[in-house]
Design an enzyme around this catalytic site. Structure first.
Site, PDB file in Angstrom:
ATOM      1  N   LYS A  13      -7.514   5.983   3.983  1.00  0.00           N
ATOM      2  CA  LYS A  13      -7.002   7.286   4.410  1.00  0.00           C
ATOM      3  C   LYS A  13      -7.663   8.421   3.627  1.00  0.00           C
ATOM      4  O   LYS A  13      -7.965   9.463   4.173  1.00  0.00           O
ATOM      5  CB  LYS A  13      -5.486   7.358   4.185  1.00  0.00           C
ATOM      6  CG  LYS A  13      -4.651   6.651   5.235  1.00  0.00           C
ATOM      7  CD  LYS A  13      -3.163   6.831   4.926  1.00  0.00           C
ATOM      8  CE  LYS A  13      -2.303   5.882   5.761  1.00  0.00           C
ATOM      9  NZ  LYS A  13      -0.931   5.762   5.246  1.00  0.00           N
ATOM     10  N   ARG A  67      -5.898  -7.928   5.714  1.00  0.00           N
ATOM     11  CA  ARG A  67      -6.076  -6.634   6.357  1.00  0.00           C
ATOM     12  C   ARG A  67      -7.386  -6.638   7.132  1.00  0.00           C
ATOM     13  O   ARG A  67      -8.274  -7.448   6.886  1.00  0.00           O
ATOM     14  CB  ARG A  67      -6.050  -5.502   5.336  1.00  0.00           C
ATOM     15  CG  ARG A  67      -7.184  -5.512   4.341  1.00  0.00           C
ATOM     16  CD  ARG A  67      -6.992  -4.523   3.208  1.00  0.00           C
ATOM     17  NE  ARG A  67      -6.965  -3.148   3.648  1.00  0.00           N
ATOM     18  CZ  ARG A  67      -5.864  -2.374   3.631  1.00  0.00           C
ATOM     19  NH1 ARG A  67      -4.727  -2.847   3.183  1.00  0.00           N
ATOM     20  NH2 ARG A  67      -5.910  -1.135   4.032  1.00  0.00           N
ATOM     21  N   GLU A 110       3.590   4.836   6.408  1.00  0.00           N
ATOM     22  CA  GLU A 110       3.971   5.976   5.604  1.00  0.00           C
ATOM     23  C   GLU A 110       3.431   7.207   6.334  1.00  0.00           C
ATOM     24  O   GLU A 110       2.236   7.256   6.631  1.00  0.00           O
ATOM     25  CB  GLU A 110       3.328   5.841   4.213  1.00  0.00           C
ATOM     26  CG  GLU A 110       3.887   6.820   3.237  1.00  0.00           C
ATOM     27  CD  GLU A 110       3.280   6.665   1.837  1.00  0.00           C
ATOM     28  OE1 GLU A 110       2.660   5.625   1.545  1.00  0.00           O
ATOM     29  OE2 GLU A 110       3.424   7.616   1.065  1.00  0.00           O
TER      30      GLU A 110
HETATM   31  P1  ATP Z   1      -1.459   3.851   1.966  1.00  0.00           P
HETATM   32  O1  ATP Z   1      -2.522   3.626   0.972  1.00  0.00           O
HETATM   33  O2  ATP Z   1      -1.210   5.297   2.245  1.00  0.00           O
HETATM   34  O3  ATP Z   1      -0.214   3.046   1.763  1.00  0.00           O
HETATM   35  P2  ATP Z   1      -1.874   2.120   4.200  1.00  0.00           P
HETATM   36  O4  ATP Z   1      -3.164   1.933   4.913  1.00  0.00           O
HETATM   37  O5  ATP Z   1      -1.250   0.974   3.511  1.00  0.00           O
HETATM   38  O6  ATP Z   1      -2.117   3.336   3.276  1.00  0.00           O
HETATM   39  P3  ATP Z   1       0.634   2.455   5.573  1.00  0.00           P
HETATM   40  O7  ATP Z   1       1.081   3.623   6.363  1.00  0.00           O
HETATM   41  O8  ATP Z   1       1.391   2.105   4.356  1.00  0.00           O
HETATM   42  O9  ATP Z   1      -0.873   2.731   5.237  1.00  0.00           O
HETATM   43  O10 ATP Z   1       0.480   1.192   6.511  1.00  0.00           O
HETATM   44  C1  ATP Z   1       1.407   0.812   7.485  1.00  0.00           C
HETATM   45  C2  ATP Z   1       1.207  -0.639   7.806  1.00  0.00           C
HETATM   46  O11 ATP Z   1      -0.105  -0.884   8.283  1.00  0.00           O
HETATM   47  C3  ATP Z   1       1.415  -1.518   6.600  1.00  0.00           C
HETATM   48  O12 ATP Z   1       2.255  -2.600   6.956  1.00  0.00           O
HETATM   49  C4  ATP Z   1       0.044  -1.987   6.247  1.00  0.00           C
HETATM   50  O13 ATP Z   1       0.071  -3.257   5.690  1.00  0.00           O
HETATM   51  C5  ATP Z   1      -0.682  -1.978   7.598  1.00  0.00           C
HETATM   52  N1  ATP Z   1      -2.115  -1.754   7.419  1.00  0.00           N
HETATM   53  C6  ATP Z   1      -2.712  -0.725   6.804  1.00  0.00           C
HETATM   54  N2  ATP Z   1      -4.055  -0.880   6.768  1.00  0.00           N
HETATM   55  C7  ATP Z   1      -4.317  -2.037   7.404  1.00  0.00           C
HETATM   56  C8  ATP Z   1      -5.522  -2.763   7.708  1.00  0.00           C
HETATM   57  N3  ATP Z   1      -6.733  -2.313   7.345  1.00  0.00           N
HETATM   58  N4  ATP Z   1      -5.402  -3.925   8.378  1.00  0.00           N
HETATM   59  C9  ATP Z   1      -4.193  -4.377   8.758  1.00  0.00           C
HETATM   60  N5  ATP Z   1      -3.039  -3.762   8.497  1.00  0.00           N
HETATM   61  C10 ATP Z   1      -3.080  -2.605   7.829  1.00  0.00           C
HETATM   62 MG    MG Z   2       0.831   1.325   2.426  1.00  0.00          MG
END
Ligand code: ATP
Ligand code: MG
Length: 578
Positions: free
Chosen positions: A296, A286, A51
């Site tokens: 974030k 994760r 995102e």
């Molecule tokens: P938000 O809370 O804004 O959704 P987010 O960390 O999920 O934050 P995204 O931009 O939605 O951010 O994440 C993009 C991709 O990265 C998603 O597929 C998510 O699953 C993966 N991702 C985010 N954080 C992690 C993490 N700590 N470990 C592994 N994958 C992650």
């Molecule tokens: Mg997300």
């Protein structure tokens, strides 16, 4: 990725996702599919769907390495898709930094001559068309309950929800309302489009989830065209299906969303929008890294409260921060490979990340000498104004990389720690009467020191043995226990060096709702003036070196210029963290 495929025989260690792909390939599950233009599709198509609402961090790096790495190893492709369905939080600045970070990590999204960068917002028209179909098919309705009523009727984990009184309104009425929602007749929250599934489902995500809501907001790409926006749970599976994704990999918190993912795609396949086999969602744990935070919101707080100097502060776990700190893309790929993918959440120790970094840098980094805590050493029997070259390998294990040379002269800089007026037990370095080797140079014998009025040592004196030079025949006649590094005072390069350490003292700075600001490491940054081997002034931004005996350093990509070097400590040589 390109055509460097090695189908079915991936080089990386196996994991449960590779097992699934191997089984799908063995059963030809996705074989023979073609895209809308009749072009054959690879059997592995993954996507990384950020995102664009913030900077990517080390957790995203794991997801990037996983998704792009699987596609590469199986001769498939990975799409970079911006999940930009939430209009108010997204900005172009984030789109740009995300593109830059993924490319820096070593991945790209071209495949067979096509560019596979997408925006979920490009699907707004299709998503809307499908919503109308769902209403007509009896799979969706416009709900006009207030937010409070809706929440109350949703039930909870132990109680089933209650049907909305609008649930059975005629399709024509829902359709009319949706169209009027679309043209802006209503205020935010007045109506919402919901899937019609089961208000008694034990899975809360199946209790008629919202799929469209009214949001009078400007979107970074579609401008003011829309005032209704699709929900993530609706847009995500459909985006996957439109792009012919085969394996849709996400983090564990989406496990409970998978039934809806499957439900919506099944319905739309019924409607003829998609052909089977449909994409399938898989969940992995994760990344939780000790001594770091990856929320974030909390990272934003560190930036806004100026606890760090911006998103690319070298102590930040953001990809821009890690990059500026001096990490290599290869070290992050190695880290991702070593930690693998698990199906249960756990903590990965920071030392694993640093270990991958050291292993990568040890091979790559040229060696130079750097004196970080300088003390003058005067070689009294060496002629003033004279100098001679000493030489050392660029890399001790790679003779093919050649030698470097640097001058020896009467006045040198050594580390203050390498002299003790009164040595403690087991101290083999400089003290009056002791001999040490000046690395790659001569053996010297310490004769004493000068002190200022307060008793602080300001210079050390010694005599050298002219026949003891390293690499000459005579040198083997000298047996000394200490071996210290040095830089000629007249020739050394004065440089700003920023010593970075972990940002937090606590391995779990924000666990259990703790205030992570209480866990900040007050010594996470110190700035010193050091003397470096001549030539270090020519370092280009991002050039990495091992300062012998100290660790790995990089010329800062923002502040360092040739002639005015600024170095960041990437990591020490050994893990000394307790
Ligand atoms: P938000 O809370 O804004 O959704 P987010 O960390 O999920 O934050 P995204 O931009 O939605 O951010 O994440 C993009 C991709 O990265 C998603 O597929 C998510 O699953 C993966 N991702 C985010 N954080 C992690 C993490 N700590 N470990 C592994 N994958 C992650
Ligand atoms: Mg997300």
């Amino acid at each position: 990725m390109g055509n460097d495929s090695n189908n079915g025989a991936p080089a990386a260690p196996s994991n449960f996702l590779r097992g699934i792909i191997d089984a799908d390939n063995a059963s030809s599950k996705y074989a023979g599919k073609t895209d809308a233009h009749g072009k054959p599709l690879p059997t592995v198509i993954t996507r990384f769907p950020p995102e664009p609402n913030g900077y990517l961090h080390i957790g995203h790096a794991k997801s990037i390495c996983l998704n792009f790495g699987l596609a590469r190893d199986y001769g498939g492709r990975c799409h970079l898709r911006f999940d930009d369905t939430n209009p108010t939080k997204e900005e172009q600045e984030y789109v740009d930094t995300i593109i830059d970070s993924v490319q820096w990590l070593g991945f790209h999204w071209e495949h067979g001559g096509d560019d596979h960068q997408y925006f979920a917002s490009d699907y707004f028209d299709k998503l809307y068309e499908m919503a109308e179909w769902l209403i007509n098919a009896g799979y969706a309705y416009v709900d006009s309950q207030s937010a409070e009523e809706m929440a109350a009727n949703r039930g909870n984990f132990s109680e089933p929800g209650k049907n909305s009184r609008f649930r059975d309104r005629p399709a024509a009425e829902s359709l009319d309302l949706l169209r009027r929602m679309k043209v802006g007749e209503f205020k935010d929250g007045e109506h919402v489009l919901r899937a019609k599934i089961d208000m008694a489902s034990p899975n809360m995500n199946m209790r008629d989830p919202a799929i469209y809501r009214i949001r009078h907001a400007h979107h970074h790409r579609t401008g003011d065209k829309w005032c209704i926006y699709p929900m993530y749970d609706y847009a995500h599976p459909i985006s996957d299906a439109i792009e012919n994704i085969t394996h849709s990999i996400c983090t564990l918190e989406f496990q409970d969303h998978r039934p809806f993912y499957d439900w919506i795609l099944e319905r739309l396949a019924e409607g003829g929008f998609f052909k089977k086999p449909l994409p399938h969602q898989y969940e992995f744990a994760r990344l939780n890294l000790t001594y770091a935070i990856t929320s974030k919101r909390k990272l934003l707080q560190l930036v806004e409260e100026k606890i760090v100097n911006g998103w690319d502060d070298p102590r930040m776990p953001t990809i821009v921060g890690i990059r500026r700190r001096g990490y290599t893309p290869e070290s992050l790929q190695l880290f991702a490979e070593r930690i693998g993918v698990a199906k249960a959440d756990s903590w990965i120790d920071m030392s694993i990340l640093e270990g991958a970094l050291r292993d990568d840098l040890d091979e790559k980094a040229a060696r130079i000498v750097g004196v970080l805590n300088p003390l003058k050493l005067i070689v009294d029997n060496y002629p003033d104004g004279q100098s001679e070259d000493c030489s050392a390998p660029v890399h001790p294990h790679h003779p093919e990389r050649g030698n470097r040379s640097f001058p020896f002269s009467r006045e040198l800089w050594i580390e203050a720690e390498d002299f003790m007026e009164v040595p403690e037990k087991g101290y083999f370095r400089l003290f009056p009467g002791n001999k040490v080797r000046l690395r790659y140079g001569f053996v010297v014998e310490c004769t004493g020191c000068d002190k200022d009025a307060s008793g602080k040592v300001i210079a050390v004196h010694c005599n050298y043995y002219p026949d003891s030079k390293s690499g000459t025949e005579g040198s083997s006649n000298y047996k000394v226990k200490g071996n210290i590094h040095w830089v000629s005072a007249a020739h050394g390069v004065r440089a700003e060096v920023r010593l970075y350490d972990r940002l937090f003292k606590d391995p779990h700075p924000d666990a259990g709702g703790k205030d992570f600001k209480l866990a900040l490491n007050p010594d996470s940054k110190s700035v010193i003036t050091a003397y470096l081997e001549p030539g270090a002034d020519k370092a280009m931004p991002d050039d990495r070196f091992q300062f012998e005996r100290h660790g790995y350093f990089v010329a800062d990509r923002v502040d360092s210029t040739p002639g005015h070097p600024v170095f960041n400590r990437i990591v020490t040589l050994k893990d000394s963290w307790k």
